[in-house]
Each structure stands twice: as C-alpha cells, then as structure tokens.
Design an enzyme around this catalytic site. Structure first.
Site, short mmCIF file in Angstrom:
data_model
loop_
_atom_site.label_atom_id
_atom_site.label_comp_id
_atom_site.label_asym_id
_atom_site.label_seq_id
_atom_site.Cartn_x
_atom_site.Cartn_y
_atom_site.Cartn_z
N HIS A 73 0.77 -1.25 -0.07
CA HIS A 73 -0.33 0.15 -0.12
C HIS A 73 0.87 1.14 0.08
O HIS A 73 0.43 1.75 -0.32
CB HIS A 73 -0.44 0.08 1.50
CG HIS A 73 -2.23 1.29 0.61
ND1 HIS A 73 -2.08 1.27 2.25
CD2 HIS A 73 -2.46 1.13 0.56
CE1 HIS A 73 -3.46 2.41 1.76
NE2 HIS A 73 -3.33 2.73 0.65
N GLU A 76 2.02 1.56 -3.45
CA GLU A 76 0.71 2.15 -4.02
C GLU A 76 0.96 3.67 -4.32
O GLU A 76 0.92 4.86 -4.86
CB GLU A 76 -0.42 1.43 -4.02
CG GLU A 76 -1.18 2.52 -4.76
CD GLU A 76 -3.01 2.56 -3.77
OE1 GLU A 76 -3.11 3.59 -3.48
OE2 GLU A 76 -3.24 1.68 -3.19
N HIS A 77 0.89 4.23 -2.73
CA HIS A 77 1.13 6.06 -2.80
C HIS A 77 2.27 6.58 -3.22
O HIS A 77 2.15 7.89 -3.26
CB HIS A 77 0.87 6.45 -1.21
CG HIS A 77 -0.63 5.78 -0.69
ND1 HIS A 77 -0.93 7.27 0.05
CD2 HIS A 77 -1.23 4.72 -0.33
CE1 HIS A 77 -2.28 6.71 0.72
NE2 HIS A 77 -2.39 5.93 0.06
N GLU A 154 -5.71 7.56 6.54
CA GLU A 154 -6.29 6.74 5.21
C GLU A 154 -7.04 5.26 6.31
O GLU A 154 -8.33 4.94 6.53
CB GLU A 154 -5.90 5.95 4.40
CG GLU A 154 -7.14 5.00 3.37
CD GLU A 154 -6.23 4.05 2.23
OE1 GLU A 154 -6.80 3.66 1.04
OE2 GLU A 154 -5.32 5.34 1.60
#
Length: 1057
Positions: A73, A76-77, A154
């Site tokens: 994750h 991805e960021h 998030e």
C-alpha cells in the site's frame, strides 16, 4: 503475428474480428504483447470524449514482508511522488486536472491497480507520465513521511467502519501462519514506529521490494480512446516497453499461500462474539472449502449454492426468516476464494430483536436449508444452471457501455490477470467470466456441499449490546472487542441431526420475468433528440416521453414523481411515509427480487414532497412489473392485513430506530452533507429529530405516543387525498401504445381508483417536487457545530453563489434580462448570474487539484479532501470538505481560509494566458463529454433529474458551451474575489462535525487566533426563519415549447433549450 511500426514492436494475440461482443458494443478490441511480456488490451471507442488507461500489477498486500505490513500500500502511495522524467511531485495530477482528467489506485490482496482518465486528445501526455511510474519512479524521500501519514489517515477513516473491522477480524481468527491473515493497509505503527525500533527504513525496504515484485511480465495494461487500434498499439509499445521484465514467478510468490490452509481444525468449530460499532445484530456462518482454483474458474460451482442460499422468493431461507417469522431483515451469501485451495462460503443473517431471541432456531434452519440443497438431484441443479445461463446470456447480449471509462479499464486489467485463459482464448476477455461460459458439473457442486458441515464452520454472533468487559480480546488494528470459544457440543450434535424444513423449495423456474420479446421499436438516429416531449398535462398529472433513438436496446425506464402534500411537511409524516415505503418493499420483495435477477428493477424513495419511483429494465416485462407495483401499493394502502398489521408495523418501526441511531456512526464526511442540507433546505429533518418521536431521550425506550399502528392507519386515510403525478417514460417503447396504456394504468390503479380517497385540487399541478433553499446574506458567516460519535472530525466550508434559475436564464437570454420572466435584475456593473455560473464551472477543475495538493499532500490535514461545486436543489455554491483524525475543525477552518487568502488568491490572480486557456479547454471538453450519453440509464437520469427539479433545463450544458467563448480571465478573477475571497461580499456557512478526539486536538497550537469565524447557530429553526427562500423550480420556457420539437437554422435541434 508480430508487428513493428516506427520502431515500436509488439505481438498481436487477438484481433477485433475474433472478439465475442455484446450486440450493442460498437467498440473495437485488440490484445497485444510487448517484447517485455507486458500484455495490453486496446479499445477503440469512436464516441468517447474521454480516454483512460489502467495497469494492474499482480502483487498486493499479501506479499508484504512480515515485518512491514502495509508496504504494498505504501508503494501505491509513494509511486505517484514523481519520476526521473517528471520529477515534480504532483506533475501527473496537475496534467490530468488541466485536461478534464482524474486518477485513482487501490491495493488488494493479490494485485495493485492504477488507473486514470483524461480528455482523449491529451492521452499521449498522460500515458507518458503514467508509464514512468513503472519505469523509473523516484519514491520521493521528501514525500515518504507525508505518505505514511496519508496511509495512517486512510486507516483512521476506516477504524470505526464495521465492514473493515469484520474483514480484519476474519483474518485474526484464521490460521496466523497464513500470508492472507496479515494487516493489509498499514498505519503509523507498522510503517514508522515498529520499523524505527529495529532500525529499518521503510523507503529502503520499498526500493528492494519494488525491484523484486514489480515486473512487466505480471502487469496487464488496458487503454481506451478514440484513437485507432494501430495508434493505441504504438502508444502501448512506445510508453510501456521500457518497463523492466524482472521475470517474477507468481507461482513461487504464492506457493506459501497455496500450500497452507487458511482455516485449520484448530480454528474451526468456534463461536466468535463481536461488538460492532453500529446498533446491529447478526449471525455469520463461515465454511471452509479447499477448492482448486482452476476448477472454480471453469465450473463456478459456488455460484449455484450462493444463488439458492441468497434467493429471496417463496421457499427461500430469507423468505422464511423475513416474511414468515419476522426474524430477519436481510440475508447475504457469498462464495469467496482467498487463494488457491482456500475458499470461504459465507452466510450472514441480519436479525431483528425477535430473531436474536431465536438464534438457535435460526442456526438450525440454516443447516436445514443446507440439507435441503443436499437432497436436490442432478436435474434440479441443471435447471438452476440453465436459468443462470439464460439470464447471463441476455445480460451479455444487451450489455451497454459504462459511462465511466476509468472504471472500465480498471476492471478489464483485473480480469486479464486470470492465468487460465490461454493465448487462443484472449478474445473471450469480454464474455468469459459470464456464467453462460461455464461448464455444468454436478460433482463439483456436491463437493462444495460436502464441506457445509457442522464441524467445518465458524459462527460469528455480532451484537452491539454486548458488554465490552465480557469480551476478552481486542483486535490490535481496529480495536474491535471480541471473544472466542468452542461451539457447544450439544449444538453441534443437534445440527448433525436436523432434517429439512418443508417450507424450503426451489424458486419458481423459469423466472417469470425473463424477457422473451426483444424487438426494437425504434431506429437509431444520426441526430438524436436532445430532450423528451411533454405529451400529456392536466390537473392530475403530466407525462413526458422520449423514444430510444441512440442505443438500439430493448430496455426502458419509467420515473414517477408522486407529490403528496397531505403526506409530508412534519417529522412524523416523514416517518409514516418511510414506514409505508418499507412495508411496500416487504410486500413486493418476492417479485421484485425475481425481477432484479433479470435486470428489472423497481425502486422507491421518500422525498420531502412525496415519493420517487423508478422502474427499469427490459420493456417486454416492464409494464407487467409496473402494474404489479400499483396493485400492491393500493392493496397495502386499503385492505392488506398480511403486511399492514401491528407485527410488521413494529418490525419496520424498530428497523427505522436502528437506522436513525446508526446514522451517527457512518463516516463523518458522509454525515456532514446531511447536516448542511438540514440547515439550508425547508422540510428536511435530521435523524435525531425523527428519533425524538420514536424514542424517549432520557430512558432510550421506544415510545408509541406519536407513531403507532393506529396513528399510521389514520395517516393512510388521507395519504392520497391530494396528489399530483409527474412521469418520464424513455426507451424501447411504441409511443402510440405505451402512453395510453401508462395513463390508463395510473388512472385505474391510482387516480381514479374507488378504493383511494383521491380528491383533485386545481392547484395540485403547481406543486413543486423540490424544497426551496435559504438565501444567505452577503458579508455574513454562519457556523454550526455538532459533536460526532466518530474519532474523525470533518469540516464543510460552503460558499453560496446564487440561484440556478437566473443563471441559466441569463445564459439563454444574455441581452434581455427581465424580472418579468423571473430572472434577477442585475446592476450593469455587477457580475451577471450566467457569468458566475460559467466562471465557477471553469474554477471547478482549476481549484480541485490545488486544494488537494495543499491540504492533503503538503499539510497532511486528512485523507479526505474535496473542493467542488455544491448544487443544492435551486441554489449553486462551492464547498471545501476535509476529514481529519489529526487536527481540530477550528484548525482545518484556519488552514482553508489561509490557503484561499494566500496561495489560491495568487494562483487565480496571476493566472497566465496559457493556464486560462487550459482551464477553458478543460471545461469545454467536460461539457462536450457530458452531451454524449454513454448508455440509456445515463440519459434517463439526466432527463428525470431536470423534470423533477421543475426547470426542464435539458440543455443546460449546451448553453454553457455556447456561452463559453464570452468568458474572460478577468471574469474568473472577479467571480473568485466576490464569492470566495472577499469577506464583505461572500456568503458563507461553515459546518463543524467535531470528533471524539476533538478535545485532545484543541490545544494552543491547534486553536488558531480569530477562529472559528461566524455567528454560532444554536437553533436551526430560528436560523432558517431569518432568511428568505429561493424560488421554486419553474420552467425556463413557456410550457407549450416542451410539447413539440423544433429545429433551428443550423440544423442543431434545440441548441437553445
């Protein structure tokens, strides 16, 4: 076949002529493979103003290192934080924003998906920037800490979401050695605190992980555009061939997952008690099924069982629980593959209070239904197979384009990752996953049923009423309180001995709503009509009609707006209306569910003025469903005692109480708009207000003084005393047949039905569907504060601009503004309403990215940041929304104001000619895109919304487009200054939804001087009474205009509305 064009080489795997397509699909397709083994699906769409692209990388959170949960994750960021070729951090997002584009990405267990859309003429620049993320990303050192904070925000957003909590809890009680039980999203603890303690730099680990996991041979690319297939093939080769093929071996990466059981005997046969955030009670059954992945792909045996368990018609499990026993409000079933040889079959039953008192009976009935499924023979399942084949063939044959090309390419790249379609089968990408392509295999069905046993499941008992101290365990990531114990031996023994309930049987086969006549009533037109016609209008109803002249599909839709002045206007009436709607849904449940399986839908919504009713699907059966709806509507209103009885009434009433109580537990950014709506609109009531008529505030006990079965039936006696019907019919209809038939149906079952106490009122047709909006005063700031039951806080910073009607009228008649027509007279030196609308339409794309970049990326105020127009029924405005777990709403307000007064002011005031041109071009592209409907549904809702609003502004975007050339850079500056920047002329309303952590956040540094601004609203009613209201929606043209079509001199139908 290998191809080389202009030094770009690729191999064609499947050509368009080979593809299996829907009858309505006019796109062209090609599959190619690049020299680096990256496979691409290319789609030529000659009608799409937007282009889109997506890449799916076949690794995800399950491949995180054990000591760095959330690393995939994090990748991805951080991947978006600049590349060697385009080092500026927000270069990609800026480029997309300048050209009517947007982007997104998500990390799943086994894949990471990146996608964007942009104006098709600017696809090359977007692909160049996008591809570099997979060629030479910088993984910005400066951005590292910010993106870890973003990931943490998030996570904070999801901490009190029961779906996320149950998802993680399911992992927590599974085999702890299995890779799929990891904490997938990551947070500060996993990406900063724990790595720091053991001397690990997450970015350094990410660089190594990226080099061993991101490889072209496990990536799938999809591009859609107006460009030809040859051009798209060259684009794919030009921009993506440089991605390195590191020859990642997925079988090796996933071997540990495949060779290990997700649930072992030591985890099964357990009872897990869970306290959810929301006020709900439910039971979840999770069965372990070690099914081979390839068998599941080709045979799909789980589909039969989930279809039958989740069915809602007579003879089903839910019908027994919901209709016969009043034990449940809903039931879902799913067959989910965790990974190869590890699947879960899950059943969840949403319980009523009475149902919760009968938990053991419900558990027994679930196993009785499973036994019933085991008694069915091969011919029974073949009937189910044949029906699913027939239904999915129809679904595919008449599948329409999605209006969201970005979602289309994202979905296809995920589909392309299947390892079971060989090169000679790639032409089946569009169709293979539909059930009609699956083989019938009775043995595989029996294999799954063999695993649905009392010794092979987990039972979740989910109850908000559990006392936390009685639950011995806590999920470390979401804080969920739970306990685990072995299921009682006596219960297990009794489940082995259950029989099969006589009430259970197969649903009616064949489904009575499967259409048989697909004849197309109308032809496609080279110049489709831009609006419906008003074909009938009198004191009882008005009917709008438009035949399908765009899509050539055997489908249609009908909207019915039912204005009921006697039924609305107070919180009690709103509650009564909702109860009637829910009782009707209960009564219709059997047929509406069967219809939904075939793509026919009937939906009913309560509004502040009455009901919205939508019926859509294949026209062969549409009017049958419509008539049944009205039969049941009137029957429930006048004579039904099976559903209109005290038991069912109290069942629905209790459901509403839970729903109203649970509203405060949804994400603050989803809540806050509701608070805003209540502040600015008439006849809108918050859940807390409605609860005061249902629950004693002090004791929490249900009260019956206002809303009880007797008052409900008294309410129904005058329910339809006064009514007015507005309707839209659009689609594959014969106009000469459908309009008289529809009018007669409305009259027979409704307006002229002797059972209904209907009384015509001459003023009925002048009623408005839409509530009016308060008009805020210039130079004043109003502030509303509410405490939230969530750890996150949220701010809604709203600027009111003006009424929509004068704006559109001004665009239509820029040289003849007149108060006689209802438009607002403007001083000659003031900004015209039309210019204000155009300027804000342009500012929409110009402001969105700067707000996001400053408040989310740079200042790290929160994960959720929106800046967009806010159209509130009859009034236009602009809002900024930020949700935060780290800052108080007062601080958020100060930063929004600071950015407007400083950075944003400079950006707007110093806008270059090139930036202005890009802004106008972006708006022009968006408007042109909006004028080209992608499917019948999109066209229907565009028209129905404008009819509902009462202005009939069908070509509003065409008006904007026609007037765009008159908008200047100075107009944008003037509008920004007047409505946003200048305190003396702006009209502001600021809503603070203050989370449970707000007091901790409000310290000296987080309580800025001079904030919060504005007068505090302490009484909503008094606040609203101090303002005048906007005018109700009224037609922009004389009503006679809408009764026929006109063509102007340039041959463009109705270009001026």
């Amino acid at each position: 076949m290998s191809t080389a064009t202009n030094t770009f080489s690729y191999k064609v795997i499947a050509e368009d002529k080979e593809f299996v397509k829907s009858d309505l699909d006019d796109r062209q397709y090609r599959v190619i493979r690049l020299p680096n083994n990256l496979e691409a699906l290319l789609i030529h769409d000659s009608t799409s103003e937007k282009a889109a692209a997506a890449i799916d990388v076949n690794v995800g959170s399950v491949h995180d290192p054990k000591n760095l949960p959330g690393l995939a994750h994090f990748c991805e960021h951080l991947l978006f934080m600049g590349t060697s070729k385009f080092p500026k951090e927000n270069e990609y997002q800026e480029y997309l924003a300048e050209h009517s584009g947007r982007s997104n990405a998500f990390t799943a267990s086994n894949s990471t998906n990146y996608y964007f859309e942009v104006d098709w003429k600017h696809l090359n620049g977007a692909l160049d920037r996008f591809s570099q993320f997979f060629i030479n990303p910088l993984f910005s050192k400066d951005g590292q800490e910010r993106e870890i904070n973003a990931i943490n925000s998030e996570h904070d957003k999801n901490v009190e979401n029961d779906i996320w909590r149950m998802h993680q809890l399911g992992k927590l009680v599974a085999n702890p050695e299995h890779p799929h039980t990891n904490f997938s999203t990551g947070n500060l603890e996993t990406l900063r605190v724990q790595p720091g303690k053991i001397g690990i730099n997450p970015r350094d680990e990410l660089l190594n992980w990226y080099k061993t996991h991101y490889s072209s041979n496990i990536m799938k690319l999809c591009i859609i555009s107006q460009h030809s297939l040859d051009d798209l093939s060259n684009f794919a080769a030009e921009y993506f061939s440089e991605i390195e093929d590191r020859k990642v071996n997925l079988d090796q990466l996933n071997k540990e997952s495949k060779d290990m059981s997700y649930l072992t005997s030591s985890q099964l046969s357990k009872l897990i008690k869970v306290k959810p955030v929301k006020n709900v009670k439910s039971l979840r059954f999770t069965f372990f099924v070690p099914l081979d992945e390839e068998k599941s792909f080709h045979l799909k045996p789980g589909a039969y069982i989930s279809h039958l368990v989740g069915h809602e018609s007579k003879g089903s499990l839910l019908y027994y629980f919901k209709i016969t026993k009043n034990w449940a409000t809903g039931l879902s079933s799913s067959f989910r593959m965790v990974c190869d040889r590890n699947s879960l079959f899950e059943i969840e039953v949403d319980l009523t209070d009475e149902g919760y008192q009968n938990i053991n009976n419900i558990i027994a009935k679930v196993f009785e239904f499973i036994n019933h499924l085991k008694t069915l023979d091969e011919s029974d399942y073949y009937q189910v197979y044949q029906e699913l084949v027939d239904i999915t063939k129809i679904q595919f044959k008449f599948k329409e384009k999605s209006g969201q090309v970005m979602n289309t390419v994202s979905g296809y790249t995920h589909t392309m990752q299947s390892k079971f379609l060989k090169d000679n089968e790639k032409h089946k990408y569009l169709s293979y996953f539909y059930f009609f392509n699956k083989e019938y295999n009775f043995a595989s069905i029996k294999e799954i049923l063999g695993h649905l046993r009392p010794d092979n499941f987990l039972l979740y008992n989910i109850n908000h009423s559990f006392v936390e101290s009685d639950l011995s365990a806590t999920d470390p990531w979401y804080g969920t309180k739970y306990s685990t114990e072995i299921i009682d031996d006596q219960l297990i023994k009794s489940l082995w001995e259950v029989g099969s309930e006589e009430a259970f049987h197969l649903p009616p086969l064949p489904n009575p709503f499967i259409p048989e006549d697909f004849k197309i009533q109308n032809e496609k037109s080279q110049k489709p009509k831009s609006r419906p016609l008003l074909v009938s209008k009198d004191s009882k109803m008005e009917i709008w009609f438009k035949k399908d002249d765009r899509f050539y599909t055997p489908k249609g839709s009908i909207a019915i707006f039912l204005q009921l002045p006697n039924a609305v206007g107070t919180p009690i009436n709103v509650i009564m209306m909702t109860i009637f709607k829910e009782l009707l849904n209960l009564k219709l449940n059997d047929i509406s569910y069967q219809a939904s399986l075939v793509g026919l839908r009937v939906e009913m919504y309560s509004t502040s003025k009455g009901y919205e009713i939508f019926i859509s699907g294949y026209t062969d059966k549409l009017l049958v469903l419509l008539k049944q709806f009205f039969v049941d509507f009137i029957d429930l209103l006048t004579s039904d005692t099976d559903f209109n009885n005290a038991d069912k009434f109290n069942l629905i009433k209790n459901q509403l109480i839970k729903r109203y109580k649970n509203f405060k537990h949804i994400n603050p950014y989803s809540q806050i708009d509701s608070h805003y709506q209540i502040l600015v609109h008439e006849d809108v009531y918050h859940s807390d207000i409605k609860l005061e008529y249902l629950v004693d505030r002090k004791t929490g006990e249900v009260i019956h003084d206002y809303v009880n079965f007797e008052t409900f039936n008294n309410y129904l006696k005058t329910f339809l005393k006064h009514a007015y019907v507005t309707s839209l019919i659009l689609g594959n209809f014969n106009e000469k047949l459908v309009i008289p038939s529809f009018i007669n149906t409305i009259k027979e079952y409704f307006l002229e039905n002797e059972k209904v106490n209907f009384r015509n009122v001459s003023a009925a047709q002048n009623l408005s569907n839409v509530s009016r909006t308060i008009k805020l005063d210039e130079g004043l700031v109003n502030r509303y504060e509410i405490d939230a039951e969530n750890s996150n806080s949220c701010i809604f910073y709203y600027f009111q601009v003006g009424e929509v009607y004068p704006m559109l009228f001004d665009l239509q008649y820029p040289d003849s503004r007149s108060t006689a027509t209802g438009a607002l007279k403007q001083p000659s030196n003031d900004i015209s309403p039309g210019k204000a609308l155009l300027a804000f339409s342009a500012l929409k794309s110009f402001l969105r990215e700067p707000f996001f970049d400053q408040l989310r990326t740079k200042e790290q105020l929160g994960y959720i940041v929106f800046a967009s127009p806010q159209i509130s029924r009859t009034v236009y405005g602009f809002r900024v929304l930020v949700q935060s777990s780290v800052k108080s709403t007062y601080y958020l307000e100060s930063r929004i104001k600071h950015f407007i007064n400083n950075g944003l002011k400079d950006m707007v005031h110093n806008m270059s000619d090139e930036e202005f041109k890009k802004t106008i071009d972006s708006l022009r592209n968006s408007l042109e895109h909006s004028l080209k409907f992608k499917n019948l549904n999109e066209e229907f809702y565009a028209y129905s919304g404008k009819i509902y609003g009462g202005m009939y502004q069908f070509n509003a975007n065409k008006l904007k487009l026609d007037n765009l050339e008159n908008l200047t850079k100075q107009d944008i500056i003037d509008v920004f200054d007047k409505y946003i920047l200048n305190d003396s002329t702006s009209k502001r309303l600021i809503v603070h939804l203050k989370g449970k952590n707000e007091k901790k956040l409000v310290d000296g540094s987080d309580f800025p001087a001079n904030f919060p601004e504005g007068k505090l609203i302490t009484n909503v009613g008094e606040f609203k009474s101090g303002f005048s209201l906007s005018a109700s929606g009224r037609p922009l043209m004389d009503i006679e205009y809408y009764k026929s079509y006109r063509t102007n001199d340039d041959g463009d139908l109705d270009s001026k509305l």
